[in-house]
Design a protein around this motif. Structure first.
Motif, mmCIF file in Angstrom:
data_model
loop_
_atom_site.group_PDB
_atom_site.id
_atom_site.type_symbol
_atom_site.label_atom_id
_atom_site.label_comp_id
_atom_site.label_asym_id
_atom_site.label_seq_id
_atom_site.Cartn_x
_atom_site.Cartn_y
_atom_site.Cartn_z
ATOM 1 N N ALA A 178 0.857 -1.209 -0.140
ATOM 2 C CA ALA A 178 0.113 0.125 0.101
ATOM 3 C C ALA A 178 0.675 1.222 0.087
ATOM 4 O O ALA A 178 0.668 2.101 -0.876
ATOM 5 N N THR A 179 1.856 1.247 0.646
ATOM 6 C CA THR A 179 2.963 2.263 0.652
ATOM 7 C C THR A 179 3.471 2.812 -0.695
ATOM 8 O O THR A 179 3.651 3.788 -0.999
ATOM 9 N N ASP A 180 3.932 1.604 -1.201
ATOM 10 C CA ASP A 180 4.598 1.767 -2.610
ATOM 11 C C ASP A 180 3.457 2.175 -3.531
ATOM 12 O O ASP A 180 3.964 3.186 -4.392
ATOM 13 N N GLN A 181 2.236 1.743 -3.500
ATOM 14 C CA GLN A 181 1.093 2.398 -4.390
ATOM 15 C C GLN A 181 1.067 3.891 -4.033
ATOM 16 O O GLN A 181 0.978 4.381 -5.081
ATOM 17 N N SER A 182 0.737 4.130 -2.883
ATOM 18 C CA SER A 182 0.637 5.676 -2.576
ATOM 19 C C SER A 182 1.720 6.547 -3.006
ATOM 20 O O SER A 182 1.704 7.569 -3.760
ATOM 21 N N LEU A 183 3.115 6.063 -2.718
ATOM 22 C CA LEU A 183 4.189 7.009 -3.157
ATOM 23 C C LEU A 183 4.342 6.921 -4.771
ATOM 24 O O LEU A 183 4.609 8.281 -5.317
ATOM 25 N N ASP B 107 10.699 7.531 -5.709
ATOM 26 C CA ASP B 107 12.077 7.486 -5.284
ATOM 27 C C ASP B 107 12.418 8.227 -3.963
ATOM 28 O O ASP B 107 13.703 8.360 -3.703
ATOM 29 N N CYS B 108 11.363 8.463 -3.208
ATOM 30 C CA CYS B 108 11.602 8.956 -1.828
ATOM 31 C C CYS B 108 11.331 8.280 -0.766
ATOM 32 O O CYS B 108 11.351 8.803 0.045
ATOM 33 N N ALA C 258 -0.076 11.193 2.049
ATOM 34 C CA ALA C 258 -0.185 9.797 2.024
ATOM 35 C C ALA C 258 -0.094 9.200 3.392
ATOM 36 O O ALA C 258 -0.970 8.170 3.567
ATOM 37 N N ALA C 259 0.529 9.731 4.416
ATOM 38 C CA ALA C 259 0.453 9.313 5.647
ATOM 39 C C ALA C 259 -0.903 9.483 6.076
ATOM 40 O O ALA C 259 -1.433 8.759 6.767
ATOM 41 N N ALA C 260 -1.403 10.651 5.887
ATOM 42 C CA ALA C 260 -2.674 10.823 6.840
ATOM 43 C C ALA C 260 -3.866 9.871 6.195
ATOM 44 O O ALA C 260 -4.956 9.689 6.940
ATOM 45 N N ALA D 299 7.040 17.235 0.363
ATOM 46 C CA ALA D 299 6.755 16.822 1.895
ATOM 47 C C ALA D 299 5.063 17.069 1.926
ATOM 48 O O ALA D 299 4.600 16.278 2.786
ATOM 49 N N GLN D 300 4.368 18.001 1.360
ATOM 50 C CA GLN D 300 3.000 17.995 1.553
ATOM 51 C C GLN D 300 2.190 16.615 0.928
ATOM 52 O O GLN D 300 1.188 16.183 1.427
#
Length: 469
Positions: free
Chosen positions: A129-134, A141-142, A161-163, A155-156
């Motif tokens: 899920a993290t990879d898909q969001s990024l 690449d971050c 993505a975190a929220a 950063a925004q």
């Protein structure tokens, strides 16, 4: 249909006498699948309303009224009980992404943690899920970057993505597209709209008319802590009733008059970058880039998020060294007169002192004329009572205007203005940039102005430089 949240007569006031009301009683309802957007000038009370709803007002302020969620008055719950609702019932996208991101954790780990610990996904599912969001947010690449290695716009997106890891039914987004170019802005708006369904709603705060129009739903116009009008988005934006809403919509940079004639070129540039080249990781941000700025010249700098705009400005200021090329600054000027307006104003102020103390210390340290402070505050639309507050007690827009005031006190010959009005509503933005331009012309200060808004750059600058990314 039962509303997801019903706010009744919510107000915010100071706790110490004399009691001062910052947000007058306001009522609204959030329904599943339908957003509500708050529009208004900087310091009007929009973010205070969001903090009151979340139960996160700073010390010295209190909320009155009812915030009904699932049949319970959220504000009546003890503080410990309210905290358990955060992330599960409420998801907050704060105005400052740096306040939402742990500076000691890598971006991927922070997002993955939310998927695992709050949403309850397995480690492998959380990683996927993290990879898909990024990837979707252009941050593939971050994953292993720390927050401070990202641009403001990046950063925004990471904070977004975190929220959204918990899929909380009530999303409160405070300026969710601040610092993003138009493409990334539209992508985030699309993501917010896609998050709306039969079990979720959105309370958005923005000064971007295009964002409010794209989100649709309902709009509430707020000024000086008072709701001036409320209704369906298209109706409010196309046929506003209040004079303030009319001014707000008319102040879009696309409606600004053309800028004055360019300042004449000087035989002695203030600053010059020659054949500059810079990489970030394995990616070349720019190469063979040359740029000259003359006294009193306003040069716009545009390009997509993460293309190296802030990096170029930092190179010109000598904060970082380019991989290739060099910078020449006009002789006879103290280093202090080469100044920067930071994209993130909270990071530029000591948090535990009042603005009065910080400005007094600046004047004492550099023997500056204190009499200019009230004059500049008037021109920037800043009330004197704000001087008695600490930086964290001001809105992002108010603090950004204090950043501009502080820089102008130093009488700069070169000013790198990194998104200086990204936190300002259209009216304040227009007034602030007019002041910045006037002062630059009056004092022969060269300005490199960064913005994601091409219309703003066209209306404010003598010429522009575009980084392709």
């Amino acid at each position: 249909m039962t509303p997801l949240m019903e706010v009744r007569n919510l107000c915010v006031e100071t706790t110490q006498p004399p009691i001062h009301t910052l947000l007058h009683p306001v009522s609204f309802t959030l329904h599943a699948g339908r957003p509500l957007t708050l529009l208004g000038e900087t310091g009007s009370g929009k973010s205070l309303l969001a903090q009151a709803v979340m139960g996160t007002l700073p010390p010295g302020l209190r909320a009155r009224g009812d915030v009904m969620v699932e049949g319970r008055n959220f504000l009546a719950l003890p503080a410990r009980a309210r905290a358990k609702w955060w992330g599960r019932h409420f998801a907050l996208l704060p105005q400052e992404p740096w306040h939402a991101l742990d500076p000691t954790m890598r971006i991927g780990a922070q997002i993955e943690e939310g998927h695992r610990l709050v949403a309850g996904r397995s480690r492998s599912a959380a990683q996927h899920a993290t990879d898909q969001s990024l990837m979707r947010l252009g941050l593939a690449d971050c994953r292993r970057h720390l927050p401070q290695a990202l641009s403001g716009g990046m950063a925004q997106r990471a904070a977004f993505a975190a929220a959204r890891t918990t899929e909380a039914p009530i999303v409160i987004a405070d300026e969710p597209t601040k610092g993003l170019d138009s493409t990334r802005r539209d992508e985030v708006v699309t993501l917010l709209r896609e998050a709306l369904n039969e079990r979720s709603s959105l309370l958005a705060i923005t000064h971007d008319i295009d964002v409010a129009r794209q989100l649709g739903g309902d709009i509430m116009v707020v000024r000086d802590g008072i709701c001036l009008e409320q209704g369906e988005a298209r109706t409010v934006l196309d046929a506003p009733r209040s004079e303030y809403a009319k001014r707000l919509i008319a102040a879009d940079p696309r409606h600004w008059p053309a800028p004055a004639s360019p300042a004449p070129a000087s035989a002695q540039p203030v600053i010059e970058g020659r054949t500059l080249r810079m990489k970030r990781g394995n990616r070349v941000l720019f190469s063979n880039l040359s740029l000259t700025l003359s006294p009193g010249e306003i040069v716009g700098l545009t390009g997509p998020s993460g293309c190296g705009k802030s990096t170029l400005g930092d190179i010109l200021l000598g904060i970082i060294t380019p991989d290739e090329g060099h910078v020449h600054r006009a002789r006879g000027h103290a280093p202090l007169r080469f100044q920067k307006l930071y994209q993130d104003p909270p990071a530029a102020f000591a948090p535990h002192w009042t603005l009065h103390t910080l400005l007094e210390d600046l004047c004492a340290r550099h023997r500056l004329d204190r009499a200019r402070i009230p004059l500049l505050m008037t021109r920037l639309g800043l009330h004197t009572r704000l001087l008695q507050r600490q930086p964290g007690q001001l809105s992002g827009g108010e603090l950004q205007r204090f950043s501009i005031l502080r820089a102008l006190l130093l009488e700069p010959v070169f000013l790198f203005a990194d998104e200086p009005t990204s936190r300002l509503d259209p009216i304040t933005q227009q007034d602030t940039l007019a002041l910045l331009t006037d002062v630059a012309r009056e004092h022969d200060c060269a300005v490199l102005l960064v913005s994601h808004d091409p219309a703003l750059i066209t209306a404010s600058c003598d010429r522009q430089v575009v980084l392709s990314g």
